[in-house]
Write a protein that holds these residues in place. Structure first.
Motif, PDB file in Angstrom:
ATOM      1  N   SER A  19     -34.050 -39.109  -4.233  1.00 17.80           N
ATOM      2  CA  SER A  19     -33.951 -37.863  -4.987  1.00 17.80           C
ATOM      3  C   SER A  19     -34.966 -36.812  -4.566  1.00 17.80           C
ATOM      4  CB  SER A  19     -34.104 -38.150  -6.485  1.00 17.80           C
ATOM      5  OG  SER A  19     -35.372 -38.724  -6.725  1.00 17.80           O
ATOM      6  N   ASP A  20     -35.792 -37.089  -3.578  1.00 17.66           N
ATOM      7  CA  ASP A  20     -36.771 -36.103  -3.121  1.00 17.66           C
ATOM      8  C   ASP A  20     -36.150 -35.161  -2.103  1.00 17.66           C
ATOM      9  OD1 ASP A  20     -38.762 -37.197  -4.696  1.00 17.66           O
ATOM     10  OD2 ASP A  20     -39.529 -38.487  -3.092  1.00 17.66           O
ATOM     11  N   ALA A  21     -36.560 -33.896  -2.178  1.00 19.88           N
ATOM     12  CA  ALA A  21     -36.086 -32.902  -1.220  1.00 19.88           C
ATOM     13  C   ALA A  21     -36.702 -33.185   0.147  1.00 19.88           C
ATOM     14  CB  ALA A  21     -36.472 -31.501  -1.685  1.00 19.88           C
ATOM     15  N   LEU A  22     -35.971 -32.795   1.176  1.00 13.93           N
ATOM     16  CA  LEU A  22     -36.480 -32.959   2.534  1.00 13.93           C
ATOM     17  C   LEU A  22     -37.565 -31.925   2.803  1.00 13.93           C
ATOM     18  CD1 LEU A  22     -33.089 -33.367   4.420  1.00 13.93           C
ATOM     19  CD2 LEU A  22     -34.591 -35.159   3.573  1.00 13.93           C
ATOM     20  N   SER A  23     -38.542 -32.303   3.584  1.00 14.80           N
ATOM     21  CA  SER A  23     -39.600 -31.374   3.977  1.00 14.80           C
ATOM     22  C   SER A  23     -39.020 -30.358   4.962  1.00 14.80           C
ATOM     23  CB  SER A  23     -40.738 -32.136   4.652  1.00 14.80           C
ATOM     24  OG  SER A  23     -41.574 -31.246   5.352  1.00 14.80           O
ATOM     25  N   PRO A  24     -39.394 -29.070   4.836  1.00 11.10           N
ATOM     26  CA  PRO A  24     -38.880 -28.065   5.776  1.00 11.10           C
ATOM     27  C   PRO A  24     -39.319 -28.320   7.212  1.00 11.10           C
ATOM     28  CG  PRO A  24     -40.132 -27.031   3.978  1.00 11.10           C
ATOM     29  CD  PRO A  24     -40.233 -28.500   3.805  1.00 11.10           C
ATOM     30  N   TRP A  25     -40.355 -29.127   7.400  1.00  9.52           N
ATOM     31  CA  TRP A  25     -40.879 -29.376   8.752  1.00  9.52           C
ATOM     32  C   TRP A  25     -40.350 -30.667   9.355  1.00  9.52           C
ATOM     33  CZ3 TRP A  25     -42.073 -24.830   9.669  1.00  9.52           C
ATOM     34  CH2 TRP A  25     -42.693 -24.043   8.720  1.00  9.52           C
ATOM     35  N   GLU A  26     -39.517 -31.364   8.624  1.00  8.53           N
ATOM     36  CA  GLU A  26     -38.879 -32.588   9.082  1.00  8.53           C
ATOM     37  C   GLU A  26     -37.711 -32.232   9.999  1.00  8.53           C
ATOM     38  OE1 GLU A  26     -37.346 -36.395   6.494  1.00  8.53           O
ATOM     39  OE2 GLU A  26     -38.084 -34.678   5.426  1.00  8.53           O
ATOM     40  N   THR A  27     -37.373 -33.110  10.918  1.00  4.47           N
ATOM     41  CA  THR A  27     -36.190 -32.856  11.746  1.00  4.47           C
ATOM     42  C   THR A  27     -34.959 -33.352  10.996  1.00  4.47           C
ATOM     43  OG1 THR A  27     -36.439 -34.950  12.931  1.00  4.47           O
ATOM     44  CG2 THR A  27     -37.442 -32.992  13.931  1.00  4.47           C
ATOM     45  N   ILE A  28     -33.856 -32.658  11.183  1.00  5.81           N
ATOM     46  CA  ILE A  28     -32.630 -32.964  10.434  1.00  5.81           C
ATOM     47  C   ILE A  28     -32.063 -34.332  10.810  1.00  5.81           C
ATOM     48  CG2 ILE A  28     -30.982 -31.853  11.998  1.00  5.81           C
ATOM     49  CD1 ILE A  28     -30.964 -31.622   8.147  1.00  5.81           C
ATOM     50  N   GLU A  52     -32.892 -32.516  16.605  1.00  3.19           N
ATOM     51  CA  GLU A  52     -34.318 -32.185  16.590  1.00  3.19           C
ATOM     52  C   GLU A  52     -34.617 -30.904  15.822  1.00  3.19           C
ATOM     53  OE1 GLU A  52     -36.628 -34.265  17.775  1.00  3.19           O
ATOM     54  OE2 GLU A  52     -34.974 -35.613  18.250  1.00  3.19           O
ATOM     55  N   GLU A  53     -33.576 -30.236  15.315  1.00  2.31           N
ATOM     56  CA  GLU A  53     -33.768 -28.982  14.582  1.00  2.31           C
ATOM     57  C   GLU A  53     -34.467 -29.248  13.250  1.00  2.31           C
ATOM     58  OE1 GLU A  53     -31.051 -25.075  13.668  1.00  2.31           O
ATOM     59  OE2 GLU A  53     -30.329 -26.642  14.999  1.00  2.31           O
ATOM     60  N   LEU A  54     -35.360 -28.328  12.871  1.00  2.00           N
ATOM     61  CA  LEU A  54     -36.095 -28.473  11.613  1.00  2.00           C
ATOM     62  C   LEU A  54     -35.202 -28.192  10.414  1.00  2.00           C
ATOM     63  CD1 LEU A  54     -39.484 -26.724  12.478  1.00  2.00           C
ATOM     64  CD2 LEU A  54     -38.967 -29.171  12.474  1.00  2.00           C
ATOM     65  N   VAL A  55     -35.501 -28.830   9.296  1.00  2.00           N
ATOM     66  CA  VAL A  55     -34.751 -28.647   8.057  1.00  2.00           C
ATOM     67  C   VAL A  55     -34.739 -27.171   7.659  1.00  2.00           C
ATOM     68  CG1 VAL A  55     -34.790 -29.149   5.574  1.00  2.00           C
ATOM     69  CG2 VAL A  55     -35.056 -31.009   7.230  1.00  2.00           C
TER      70      VAL A  55
END
Length: 137
Positions: free
Chosen positions: A76-85, A37-40
């Motif tokens: 190829s898209d970067a993960l959103s910083p607010w997404e969970t890992i 559940e930790e954020l990116v």
């Protein structure tokens, strides 16, 4: 004692994952355990701290806003910083510096930012590396 209880309660909330983060230009991946559940953004911060603590090269810096985390198996898209890992179900990631932009002024007026040449993404770097290895044989 309070920190120990907080950590114990956090692990009860979700599954823990062993993840590997490859940093472009570094010798090998960084591995550590995170809560799914930790954020990116928090994972990037942990990776940068771990990387620096291990004394790895090249020196990256510590500003998590200067980096993007990619999941090679998810596109190829970067993960959103607010997404969970844990949202992608992946365990392997790639950490890249964000491309820097340079502002060019013409007649004293700032113009649109232009990306520097050679600041491509991780796929371009991998292809370049593979081409060098193939041509050297």
């Amino acid at each position: 004692m309070l920190l120990y209880k907080q950590k114990k309660n956090q692990s009860a909330k979700g599954n823990r994952l062993l993840i590997s983060i490859t940093v472009l230009g570094s010798a090998g991946p960084i591995r550590f355990v995170v809560n799914e559940e930790e954020l990116v953004a928090a994972v990037i911060d942990t990776a940068l701290k771990s990387y620096a603590r291990e004394g790895r090269l090249p020196v990256l810096g510590s500003d998590l806003n200067d980096f993007l985390l990619y999941c090679p198996s998810a596109g190829s898209d970067a993960l959103s910083p607010w997404e969970t890992i844990g949202s992608l179900g992946a365990r392997n990631f790639m950490l890249c510096k964000k491309p820097k932009t340079e502002k060019i002024e013409d007649d004293g007026r700032p113009t649109e930012a232009i990306p520097r040449k050679g600041s491509g993404n991780w796929k371009a770097w991998i292809n370049k590396s593979l081409n060098l290895k193939i041509s050297s044989h």
